[in-house]
Design an enzyme around this catalytic site. Structure first.
Site, mmCIF file in Angstrom:
data_model
loop_
_atom_site.group_PDB
_atom_site.id
_atom_site.type_symbol
_atom_site.label_atom_id
_atom_site.label_comp_id
_atom_site.label_asym_id
_atom_site.label_seq_id
_atom_site.Cartn_x
_atom_site.Cartn_y
_atom_site.Cartn_z
ATOM 1 N N HIS A 111 0.077 -21.636 -28.267
ATOM 2 C CA HIS A 111 -0.911 -21.578 -28.740
ATOM 3 C C HIS A 111 -0.947 -20.368 -29.812
ATOM 4 O O HIS A 111 -0.114 -19.718 -30.136
ATOM 5 C CB HIS A 111 -1.569 -20.827 -27.228
ATOM 6 C CG HIS A 111 -2.134 -22.162 -26.767
ATOM 7 N ND1 HIS A 111 -1.753 -23.005 -25.426
ATOM 8 C CD2 HIS A 111 -3.385 -22.917 -26.942
ATOM 9 C CE1 HIS A 111 -2.233 -24.074 -25.440
ATOM 10 N NE2 HIS A 111 -3.233 -24.398 -25.940
ATOM 11 N N LYS A 135 -4.750 -16.396 -27.508
ATOM 12 C CA LYS A 135 -5.072 -16.317 -26.582
ATOM 13 C C LYS A 135 -4.900 -15.540 -25.730
ATOM 14 O O LYS A 135 -3.932 -15.385 -25.489
ATOM 15 C CB LYS A 135 -4.164 -17.752 -26.209
ATOM 16 C CG LYS A 135 -4.414 -18.852 -24.785
ATOM 17 C CD LYS A 135 -3.643 -20.204 -24.822
ATOM 18 C CE LYS A 135 -4.509 -20.973 -23.954
ATOM 19 N NZ LYS A 135 -5.340 -21.190 -23.618
#
Ligand code: NAD
Length: 273
Positions: free
Chosen positions: A157, A161
Site C-alpha cells: 500500500h 496508510k
C-alpha cells in the site's frame, strides 16, 4: 433497489477516499449528496464539497457535525477514532451505515456488531468487487488444497496508510483459516521481521506488509508446496473502485433490515462456498 435518488452523507469528506466518493456522487444519476462531514479545524471546512473534491459547487458545505436525516445513508471513510461516535449518531437517527474505515479497535468492532441489531450496516475492509471475489476464492482454494500447502499473504500500500497489515489481508487470511478449520487468531502471523522470530510452524498463515509510493493496494495470496506455487493477485489501480463499491452498497442497504452485512451480501455471493 428503488428508482428514487438515494441521499448520501459522506464522512471523511476531505480525505483521499472522501473526495473520490464526492466525485462519484457528483456524476451519478441515482444518488444525491445530502451532507459532507469531516473533523473540526483544517482547510476545507465550511467550503462547498464540490470545490473540496476539485469540481463545480454542489451546494453542500463541508461541516464538522454528523446529523443524519432519516432516509439518507451514511458512508464513512474516516479514521478509527471517529467510528464509535459516528455509529452512535447513525443508531440514534435510525439510518443505514456503509463503513469503510479500517484498523478498527476490538471494542469498536464489538460496538459495530451491537449497533447492527438496530440499523443495517455494510462493513468491508475492501469494497472492490475483485477483492470480494478473491476473498471468496481464497477459502475455496484453501479447502481444495488441504494442509500440504502453506498459505502466505503479501500486501502493498501507499506510504500514507496507517494500519498494517491491511484489513483486506487479514480478511483473506481469515477466509483461508476458516475454510480449513483453523482458528484465525491462533494461526495468523505478521511478525517475521522480529529478530527473535521462530521458523514457520505448520498451519500458520503469514501476512507481510510493504508500504511505499502511491500503490492503491495490492494483495497476493500464495499457496506453496514442494515444487509448486499458486498465486492469486488483486491489484487496485484507482481508489474509485472502492468508492463505486461503497456507493453500490449504500444503494443496496437503504431498504434492508437491521444486520451486519458484507460486500459479498451486496454482490449476492454470500451463499457461495
Ligand atoms: P485520509 O487520511 O486521506 O482521510 C481520512 C479523512 O477522515 C480526513 O479528511 C480526516 O480529516 C477525516 N477525519 C478524521 N477524523 C475525523 C472525524 N472525527 N470525523 C470526520 N472525519 C474525520 O484517509 P483515506 O485514504 O481517505 O482512508 C480513509 C479510511 O478508509 C482509512 O481507514 C482507510 O484504510 C480506509 N479505506 C478503506 C477502503 C475500503 O474499501 N474499505 C479503501 C480505501 C481506504
Amino acid at each position: 433497489m428503488s428508482d428514487r435518488l438515494t441521499p448520501i452523507i459522506i464522512v471523511g469528506a476531505r480525505g483521499r477516499m472522501g473526495k473520490t466518493l464526492l466525485r462519484e456522487i457528483a456524476f451519478s444519476d441515482s444518488m444525491v449528496l445530502e451532507a459532507a462531514v469531516d473533523r473540526s479545524g483544517g482547510p476545507g471546512l465550511g467550503q462547498d464539497a464540490g470545490r473540496v473534491a476539485g469540481l463545480q459547487d454542489l451546494g453542500v458545505e463541508v461541516t464538522d457535525e454528523l446529523r443524519p436525516r432519516r432516509s439518507s445513508v451514511v458512508v464513512d471513510f474516516s479514521l478509527p477514532h471517529a467510528t464509535e461516535t459516528n455509529l452512535r449518531r447513525c443508531v440514534d437517527a435510525g439510518v443505514p451505515l456503509v463503513l469503510g474505515t479500517t484498523g478498527l479497535h476490538k471494542s469498536t468492532r464489538e460496538l459495530l456488531r451491537a449497533a447492527a441489531s438496530d440499523i443495517p450496516i455494510v462493513s468491508a475492509a475492501n469494497f472492490s468487487v475483485g477483492v470480494t471475489l478473491l476473498t471468496k476464492i481464497a477459502g475455496l482454494v484453501a479447502h481444495a488444497l488441504g494442509d500440504q500447502w502453506d498459505a502466505e499473504i503479501l500486501e502493498i500500500h501507499h506510504n500514507h496508510k496507517r494500519d498494517a497489515p491491511s484489513g483486506t489481508a487479514l480478511r483473506i487470511a481469515k477466509a483461508v483459516a476458516k475454510a480449513t478449520g483453523r482458528d484465525p487468531d491462533a494461526v495468523l502471523r505478521s511478525d517475521r521481521a522480529d529478530p527473535h522470530a521462530r521458523p514457520r510452524e505448520r498451519g500458520e498463515i503469514g501476512v507481510a506488509a510493504i508500504r511505499g509510493g502511491d500503490s492503491v493496494g495490492e494483495h497476493t495470496l500464495m499457496f506453496l508446496t514442494d515444487g509448486e506455487r499458486l498465486e492469486l493477485t488483486h491489484r487496485a489501480g484507482d481508489r474509485a473502485i472502492f468508492a463505486r463499491g461503497a456507493l453500490r452498497a449504500a444503494r443496496w442497504v437503504v431498504d434492508k433490515e437491521p444486520g451486519l452485512y458484507t460486500m459479498a451480501d451486496v454482490l449476492g455471493l454470500a451463499g457461495l462456498s
